[in-house]
Design an enzyme around this catalytic site. Structure first.
Site, PDB file in Angstrom:
ATOM      1  CB  CYS A   1      10.915  -1.837   8.064  1.00 43.44           C
ATOM      2  SG  CYS A   1       9.390  -2.039   7.175  1.00 43.44           S
TER       3      CYS A   1
ATOM      4  NE  ARG B   1       9.031   6.877   7.873  1.00 41.25           N
ATOM      5  CZ  ARG B   1       9.406   5.676   7.495  1.00 41.25           C
ATOM      6  NH1 ARG B   1       9.478   4.713   8.378  1.00 41.25           N
ATOM      7  NH2 ARG B   1       9.715   5.430   6.239  1.00 41.25           N
TER       8      ARG B   1
ATOM      9  CE  LYS C   1       4.602   7.804   3.013  1.00 39.39           C
ATOM     10  NZ  LYS C   1       5.442   6.646   2.711  1.00 39.39           N
ATOM     11  CG  ASN C   2       3.967   6.158  -0.674  1.00 47.15           C
ATOM     12  OD1 ASN C   2       4.892   6.589   0.008  1.00 47.15           O
ATOM     13  ND2 ASN C   2       3.142   5.217  -0.244  1.00 47.15           N
TER      14      ASN C   2
ATOM     15  NE  ARG D   1       8.361  -2.358   2.991  1.00 45.50           N
ATOM     16  CZ  ARG D   1       8.084  -1.074   3.140  1.00 45.50           C
ATOM     17  NH1 ARG D   1       8.121  -0.526   4.325  1.00 45.50           N
ATOM     18  NH2 ARG D   1       7.759  -0.330   2.114  1.00 45.50           N
ATOM     19  N   PRO D   2      12.290  -7.345   1.073  1.00 43.97           N
ATOM     20  CG  PRO D   2      12.208  -9.393  -0.036  1.00 43.97           C
ATOM     21  CD  PRO D   2      11.497  -8.572   0.997  1.00 43.97           C
ATOM     22  CB  ILE D   3      15.360  -4.242  -2.779  1.00 44.15           C
ATOM     23  CG1 ILE D   3      16.808  -4.475  -2.328  1.00 44.15           C
ATOM     24  CG2 ILE D   3      14.659  -3.267  -1.859  1.00 44.15           C
ATOM     25  CD1 ILE D   3      17.722  -3.277  -2.612  1.00 44.15           C
ATOM     26  CG  ASP D   4      13.746 -10.346  -4.266  1.00 47.68           C
ATOM     27  OD1 ASP D   4      13.174  -9.599  -3.450  1.00 47.68           O
ATOM     28  OD2 ASP D   4      13.153 -11.251  -4.872  1.00 47.68           O
TER      29      ASP D   4
ATOM     30  NE  ARG E   1      11.475  -1.168   3.052  1.00 42.61           N
ATOM     31  CZ  ARG E   1      12.342  -2.146   2.998  1.00 42.61           C
ATOM     32  NH1 ARG E   1      13.038  -2.455   4.048  1.00 42.61           N
ATOM     33  NH2 ARG E   1      12.499  -2.851   1.900  1.00 42.61           N
TER      34      ARG E   1
ATOM     35  CG  ASP F   1       0.266   2.115   2.276  1.00 45.25           C
ATOM     36  OD1 ASP F   1       0.825   1.197   2.906  1.00 45.25           O
ATOM     37  OD2 ASP F   1       0.787   2.707   1.313  1.00 45.25           O
TER      38      ASP F   1
ATOM     39  CB  ILE G   1       0.685  -6.082   0.914  1.00 50.19           C
ATOM     40  CG1 ILE G   1      -0.568  -5.887   0.045  1.00 50.19           C
ATOM     41  CG2 ILE G   1       1.923  -5.479   0.252  1.00 50.19           C
ATOM     42  CD1 ILE G   1      -0.467  -6.363  -1.374  1.00 50.19           C
TER      43      ILE G   1
HETATM   44  N1  EPU Z   1       8.838  -7.481  -2.342  1.00 45.15           N
HETATM   45  C1  EPU Z   1       9.750  -8.490  -2.571  1.00 45.15           C
HETATM   46  N2  EPU Z   1      10.865  -8.206  -3.340  1.00 45.15           N
HETATM   47  C2  EPU Z   1      11.082  -6.991  -3.887  1.00 45.15           C
HETATM   48  C3  EPU Z   1      10.129  -5.955  -3.647  1.00 45.15           C
HETATM   49  C4  EPU Z   1       9.018  -6.248  -2.875  1.00 45.15           C
HETATM   50  O1  EPU Z   1       9.594  -9.614  -2.088  1.00 45.15           O
HETATM   51  O2  EPU Z   1      12.098  -6.806  -4.578  1.00 45.15           O
HETATM   52  C5  EPU Z   1       7.629  -7.775  -1.555  1.00 45.15           C
HETATM   53  C6  EPU Z   1       7.525  -6.930  -0.272  1.00 45.15           C
HETATM   54  O3  EPU Z   1       8.264  -7.515   0.792  1.00 45.15           O
HETATM   55  C7  EPU Z   1       6.040  -6.892  -0.035  1.00 45.15           C
HETATM   56  C8  EPU Z   1       5.467  -6.869  -1.443  1.00 45.15           C
HETATM   57  O4  EPU Z   1       6.502  -7.372  -2.298  1.00 45.15           O
HETATM   58  O5  EPU Z   1       5.635  -8.060   0.607  1.00 45.15           O
HETATM   59  C9  EPU Z   1       5.039  -5.496  -1.933  1.00 45.15           C
HETATM   60  O6  EPU Z   1       6.070  -4.573  -1.682  1.00 45.15           O
HETATM   61  P1  EPU Z   1       6.309  -3.287  -2.595  1.00 45.15           P
HETATM   62  O7  EPU Z   1       7.675  -3.385  -3.205  1.00 45.15           O
HETATM   63  O8  EPU Z   1       5.161  -3.061  -3.495  1.00 45.15           O
HETATM   64  O9  EPU Z   1       6.335  -2.155  -1.486  1.00 45.15           O
HETATM   65  P2  EPU Z   1       7.225  -0.866  -1.542  1.00 45.15           P
HETATM   66  O10 EPU Z   1       7.398  -0.449  -2.939  1.00 45.15           O
HETATM   67  O11 EPU Z   1       8.436  -1.059  -0.704  1.00 45.15           O
HETATM   68  C10 EPU Z   1       5.274   0.859  -1.486  1.00 45.15           C
HETATM   69  C11 EPU Z   1       4.857   2.003  -0.604  1.00 45.15           C
HETATM   70  C12 EPU Z   1       4.344   1.433   0.716  1.00 45.15           C
HETATM   71  C13 EPU Z   1       3.149   0.513   0.422  1.00 45.15           C
HETATM   72  C14 EPU Z   1       3.591  -0.584  -0.554  1.00 45.15           C
HETATM   73  C15 EPU Z   1       2.446  -1.476  -0.990  1.00 45.15           C
HETATM   74  C16 EPU Z   1       6.326   3.773  -1.308  1.00 45.15           C
HETATM   75  C17 EPU Z   1       7.457   4.670  -1.008  1.00 45.15           C
HETATM   76  N3  EPU Z   1       6.004   2.870  -0.380  1.00 45.15           N
HETATM   77  O12 EPU Z   1       6.300   0.168  -0.784  1.00 45.15           O
HETATM   78  O13 EPU Z   1       3.894   2.541   1.484  1.00 45.15           O
HETATM   79  O14 EPU Z   1       2.706  -0.080   1.599  1.00 45.15           O
HETATM   80  O15 EPU Z   1       4.157   0.007  -1.743  1.00 45.15           O
HETATM   81  O16 EPU Z   1       1.437  -0.735  -1.559  1.00 45.15           O
HETATM   82  O17 EPU Z   1       5.697   3.894  -2.349  1.00 45.15           O
HETATM   83  C18 EPU Z   1       3.338   3.686   3.465  1.00 45.15           C
HETATM   84  O18 EPU Z   1       3.190   4.713   2.783  1.00 45.15           O
HETATM   85  O19 EPU Z   1       2.972   3.600   4.667  1.00 45.15           O
HETATM   86  C19 EPU Z   1       3.970   2.515   2.863  1.00 45.15           C
HETATM   87  C20 EPU Z   1       4.516   1.535   3.576  1.00 45.15           C
END
Ligand code: EPU
Length: 434
Positions: free
Chosen positions: A134, A414, A39-40, A139-142, A110, A322, A344
């Protein structure tokens, strides 16, 4: 703007939001199970098709996974022509006439934010609803936004939406302050069409990123450094058609291995990459399971007592967040105390309260859960608030005495393709009730 009511009705009908899964516990699993595409990995690869007007063909896409269908719907909403040609998903983004990922889609998934990089790179504009928090954390996207700004994009946040604009992105040097998986993917996709050279430092190392890079390279992108923290990209003017096969889902594979272990069974997980599961395999071995890894399969047997083995979740290649919830279910069956550190996400212990309702003895202290085993779990009506928590409850149900009914099955849908069918194939007494 997307029509919210229509979309919700679609979800109720199409995804059977009211479905439940009923499990009668106590049967050791036995047999072979085939893992689907990741999926990811499918999610960013589908988003990457926005980078060219040519058709992109993806194989091994887990089409029945709800997040994947939602991503395809989002691309169709933007104007992509999506169809299945045999087992390949064909995506052609030659008529994009919409540049906005609406709230109703982003709130259900997301990963919709993955269209931001490709849209702004190819069309110079993108509007994406801010995902917000969530069930598992804020989970910000900064970092996604800071990186795009480094490439020269003008970022504005208004009315809950982020808008990114740029005439043409310019390659830049950006170091991620922390590791982010989708952040790394978004910036790689943005950089492939940017002018000049980009160097991204402190990139995530998850295998899904190397898979995305493999697709982008087939499309004509100039990228080096996959599987290392520093990825270098030389921007090109355009990308073209490609065919690519998505890597196997390591989290689904890990979930089935734990299912074999927790039921005291003998299970072979096929069509997987054992190397992607190294951190889990090490822990399962230490817990006393017998493991035999082939080239694309892993066999697990557990006919004895399980020992506790502590874990800490970290970015790849260490133990994945995960699989934390599923591993916790397993540790309820180990003799002794197991400490589980979640590093995480700040709120990824939502399964604990439901496992406790099944008689598990678990104490949470901040981001550490202490599992006291072994407990004879007792079947119950349970529900989860996120995908992997649902998988954990389902695993607990497989070993619990009596009947477990898992509610809010849409969470598990999902990320897993009809998980109950695959478990039934292994001998579980499990059914979906609509
Ligand atoms: N974070 C920030 N700022 C950002 C981005 C992330 O503070 O701009 C923080 C997050 O809040 C978190 C950490 O950094 O605490 C790691 O988040 P990451 O961005 O790596 O997570 P993600 O990319 O949103 C992906 C997977 C998740 C998996 C995480 C960690 C996808 C679509 N999703 O999420 O998968 O848990 O990496 O490995 O690839 C799942 O499949 O159940 C799932 C949640």
């Amino acid at each position: 703007m997307f029509i919210c009511g229509l979309f919700s009705s679609f979800l109720v009908i199409k995804w059977g939001i009211m479905d439940k899964i009923r499990i009668v516990g106590g049967r050791p699993l036995d047999g072979e199970v085939r893992v689907s595409g990741a999926k990811n990995s499918a999610l960013p690869c589908i988003a990457a098709s926005l980078l060219t007007a040519d058709p992109v063909f993806l194989r091994n896409v887990p089409g029945k996974v709800r997040d994947v269908s939602t991503m395809i719907l989002l691309l169709e909403h933007l104007g992509t022509n999506a169809s299945w040609e045999g087992s390949a998903l064909r995506l052609q983004a030659d008529a994009i006439d919409e540049f906005e990922a609406p709230y109703d889609m982003v709130k259900t998934m997301r990963a919709s934010v993955l269209v931001l990089g490709p849209l702004v790179a190819r069309f110079g504009k993108a509007v994406v609803s801010l995902p917000g928090g969530c069930a598992i954390g804020a989970r910000p996207i900064d970092m996604h936004l800071e990186g795009l700004q480094a490439f020269g994009a003008e970022i504005r946040i208004e009315h809950g939406y982020v808008s990114a604009r740029a005439k043409r992105l310019k390659g830049a040097h950006y170091r991620f302050p922390n590791i982010t998986v989708t952040g790394t993917e978004n910036l790689i996709m943005a950089a492939v069409l940017a002018e000049g050279k980009t160097v991204l430092e402190n990139c995530a190392l998850e295998p899904e990123i190397a898979d995305l890079i493999a697709l982008l390279r087939m499309m004509g992108a100039n990228i080096s450094g996959e599987d290392t923290p520093t990825v270098t990209i030389h921007g090109v003017d355009s990308l073209y058609t490609a065919q690519h096969s998505i890597i196997p889902d390591r989290i689904e594979a890990g979930t089935f291995l734990i299912a074999g272990a927790i039921t005291g069974g003998s299970v072979t997980v096929t069509h997987c990459v054992p190397g992607h599961l190294a951190a889990l395999l090490e822990k399962l071995g230490k817990s006393g399971c017998r493991l035999d890894a082939g080239q694309n399969s892993v066999h697990i047997e557990n006919h004895g007592q399980l020992h506790p083995s502590d874990i800490e979740t970290h970015p790849y290649p260490l133990f994945p967040t995960d699989l934390q919830a599923q591993y916790m279910a397993l540790m309820t069956q180990a003799n002794g105390i197991c400490r589980i550190h979640e590093n995480i996400f700040e709120n990824r212990f939502m399964h604990v309260a439901e496992l406790q309702r099944m008689r598990a003895d678990i104490k949470v202290h901040g981001h550490v859960a202490e599992v006291h085993g072994r407990t004879a779990l007792s079947g119950a009506c349970v529900m989860a608030t996120d995908l992997r928590a649902s998988a954990s409850l389902l695993l607990a149900g497989l070993v619990a005495e009596g009947v477990t009914v898992l509610q809010r099955v849409y969470h598990i849908d999902r990320g897993y393709e009809r998980i109950e069918e695959k478990l039934r194939q292994l001998g579980a007494e499990i059914e979906r009730i609509s």
